[in-house]
Write an enzyme that holds these catalytic residues in place. Structure first.
Site, mmCIF file in Angstrom:
data_model
loop_
_atom_site.group_PDB
_atom_site.id
_atom_site.type_symbol
_atom_site.label_atom_id
_atom_site.label_comp_id
_atom_site.label_asym_id
_atom_site.label_seq_id
_atom_site.Cartn_x
_atom_site.Cartn_y
_atom_site.Cartn_z
ATOM 1 N N GLU A 1 -4.801 -6.547 14.775
ATOM 2 C CA GLU A 1 -4.267 -5.231 14.394
ATOM 3 C C GLU A 1 -5.375 -4.177 14.492
ATOM 4 O O GLU A 1 -5.116 -3.007 14.756
ATOM 5 C CB GLU A 1 -3.675 -5.269 12.977
ATOM 6 C CG GLU A 1 -2.618 -4.203 12.755
ATOM 7 C CD GLU A 1 -1.916 -4.295 11.402
ATOM 8 O OE1 GLU A 1 -2.575 -4.096 10.369
ATOM 9 O OE2 GLU A 1 -0.703 -4.556 11.371
ATOM 10 N N LYS B 1 0.839 -1.202 0.000
ATOM 11 C CA LYS B 1 0.000 0.000 0.000
ATOM 12 C C LYS B 1 0.876 1.255 0.000
ATOM 13 O O LYS B 1 0.692 2.156 -0.801
ATOM 14 C CB LYS B 1 -0.917 -0.036 1.224
ATOM 15 C CG LYS B 1 -1.782 1.181 1.368
ATOM 16 C CD LYS B 1 -2.741 1.057 2.540
ATOM 17 C CE LYS B 1 -3.374 2.406 2.838
ATOM 18 N NZ LYS B 1 -4.349 2.371 3.908
ATOM 19 N N GLU C 1 10.521 -4.570 4.531
ATOM 20 C CA GLU C 1 10.603 -5.988 4.162
ATOM 21 C C GLU C 1 10.291 -6.167 2.680
ATOM 22 O O GLU C 1 10.988 -6.885 1.953
ATOM 23 C CB GLU C 1 9.603 -6.825 4.987
ATOM 24 C CG GLU C 1 9.900 -6.922 6.472
ATOM 25 C CD GLU C 1 9.317 -5.770 7.286
ATOM 26 O OE1 GLU C 1 8.939 -4.726 6.693
ATOM 27 O OE2 GLU C 1 9.249 -5.911 8.518
#
Ligand code: F6P
Length: 539
Positions: free
Chosen positions: A348, A200, A206
């Site tokens: 989350e 996004k 990573e």
């Protein structure tokens, strides 16, 4: 809130009640406590609730303004307050004719435009019309992303394996551990490999690190220059500038928008790998499944509203019975990654301890979500579910039909699989009394060990088969359940500030590992570990 206090008192009245008794008292219970939503049949009769409990929980939802917040979400209000963003994943699956406004603009035409572009691209890759740099067709798609840019597509690819293009391979790389990319590409021909870089923000360390290594691997393997990238790399992102900076042409970028949260994004462009795997039509069927449950959540009355009910049941156990965790146990091998996906969605979203106004909450928020496919779990951790000291509410998920292309012998195994699901729900709820154990002639000293207390709540969710539409329905059900809980707890379910500190510290510590650089303010424990690491690496 008085509604909260009333539930607390009611909980005391139910302290001694057993599901055995609730079922004995009310022969209609199983029938009354079921819901049908689209293809999903939900049995919630094995919960420690009565009509009064459900009424009180609905009153709590009304007092907390769940319906108002839901309506605000659907109409594009900026309910993600800490980031000042609309929360419009529901627009990703709205029909083309719908109008959904964000910042004064109808977002639906943009969504449809990207879906059409994704469809054209997917068809070209699936048919072999899209060729790699050397003219070979693409045989393997490697999605590189992490969190919501990995878990959704990876989970859905597994879930819908039976619908995938079986002559192609799909792999998912997320971990910054080089072993992940190494194992994913070591047997691949770069000339036949397409990388999808899913991020996004396009700044996630990573993903950008793995994408850079994948580009090196590709160009080295092809003995080509940067011009080969265009045929082997596409990007899924909201950040055109960073995509260009990385070297991917925006012609090869499929966009989405900041009103789609990462963990709510796999039905956006982030689903491109899945769309290539199952084809655009099946992908649209999945979106229709999502939409069906969106509409149900938006319009069904509270008594019949499945996400509302599941959310409230979670609150009942988490806030009034001290349950700390929630198990999701699919009786489908294809759902092997489903619970991992839900972990991000739920933990989350609702792993927060300050409310929407920034004050510390005085109540428990999101549970630990965990689980693996049911039959495997039965031979591992179900012992604790049945006889342990903790209350762990669980969802049991299963399907009447195995998916189409199993051999007849394997189709026959399906009844055994499902018998296990039904047996577990029964054993967890009703257990086995000491008298029942004694009646089997068990020696008295073993009776306590062989007794099953029961009274362990489960929801059973059954559907005909795990189709794309049913997968969409299931995910939307959980998305809205998480929404309901966040609304009652008055937390912002759509930010994730809790992941930031670790990212910052990792950046700060890395030079200490590589160059032995001094990191100001490093605590003694971490400094010792860094020194040990360097010693072990011979630095
Ligand atoms: O760090 C957490 C997170 O921001 C998740 O919310 C998100 O799904 C993931 O990282 C990946 O982010 P991106 O898609 O921007 O690479």
């Amino acid at each position: 809130m008085p509604e909260w206090t009333a539930l607390g008192k009611h909980r005391e009245q139910l302290a001694e009640v057993h599901l055995r008794e609730l079922f004995e008292r009310d022969p209609e219970r199983a029938e009354r406590y079921t819901l049908q939503v689209g293809d999903l049949h939900l049995d919630y009769s094995k919960h420690l609730v009565t009509d009064e409990t459900l009424g009180l929980l609905r009153e709590l939802a009304a007092a907390a303004g769940v319906a108002e917040l839901r309506d605000a979400m659907f109409r594009g209000a900026k309910i993600n307050i800490t980031e000042q963003r609309s929360v419009l994943h529901t627009a990703l699956r709205a029909p083309g004719s719908a109008v959904v406004m964000s910042d004064g603009e109808n977002v639906v035409p943009g969504v449809q435009h990207v879906l059409t572009r994704m469809g054209t691209f997917s068809d070209r890759v699936r048919s072999g019309d899209w060729k790699g740099h050397t003219g070979k067709r693409i045989k393997t798609v490697v999605n590189i992303g992490i969190g919501g840019s990995d878990l959704g597509p990876a989970m859905a690819y597994e879930a819908l394996r039976a619908y995938t293009h079986r002559d192609m391979q799909f792999r998912f790389v997320s971990n910054v551990d080089g072993a992940d990319l190494h194992e994913a590409v070591r047997d691949l021909d770069p000339a036949e490999t397409l990388f999808i870089i899913a991020s996004k923000t396009f700044t996630t360390i990573e993903t950008i690190t793995n994408a850079t290594s994948a580009r090196d691997w590709l160009l080295t393997g092809l003995r080509a220059g940067g011009e080969a990238v265009a045929k082997h790399f596409v990007a899924l992102s909201t950040n055109a500038e960073k995509v260009t900076e990385f070297g991917i042409d925006t012609d090869n970028m499929f966009e989405f928008w900041d009103w789609v949260g990462g963990r709510y994004s796999f039905d956006s462009a982030i689903g491109l790998s899945l769309m290539i795997a199952i084809g655009p039509e099946r992908f649209r069927e999945m979106l229709a499944g999502f939409h069906l449950v969106d509409e149900h959540f938006r319009t069904a009355p509270p008594e019949e509203n499945a996400p509302l009910l599941l959310g409230l049941l979670g609150i009942w156990y988490g806030n009034f019975w001290d349950a700390q965790s929630h198990a999701v146990l699919p009786y489908s091998h294809y759902l092997s990654k489903f619970t991992a996906y839900l972990q991000q969605l739920d933990m989350e979203s609702n792993g927060k301890s300050v409310d929407r106004e920034g004050k510390r909450v005085g109540w428990q928020t999101g549970p630990v979500v965990w689980g693996t496919p049911g039959t495997n779990g039965q031979h591992a951790y179900y012992q604790l579910l049945h006889q342990g000291t903790k209350m762990i509410p669980a969802d049991l998920l299963g399907f009447a039909e195995p998916v189409a292309d199993l051999q007849p012998g394997l189709v026959a195994q399906h009844d055994l699989l499902m018998a296990n699901l039904f047996a577990q729900g029964q054993a967890l709820a009703f257990g086995k009394t000491p008298d029942e154990v004694r009646a089997e002639g068990v020696a008295e000293e073993l009776v306590p060990h062989k007794t099953f207390p029961g009274n362990r709540p489960t929801t059973t969710i059954l559907a005909g088969e795990l189709s794309p539409s049913v997968l969409g329905q299931l995910i939307a059900l959980y998305e809205h359940k998480v929404f309901v809980q966040g609304a009652v707890w008055n937390i912002d379910s759509f930010d994730q500030w809790g992941v930031e500190l670790g990212k910052v510290l990792a950046k700060r510590v890395e030079p200490a590992l590589t160059e032995g650089a001094d990191v100001p303010g490093l605590d003694a424990s971490t400094a010792g570990l860094v020194a040990k690491y360097r010693e072990l690496r011979g630095r």
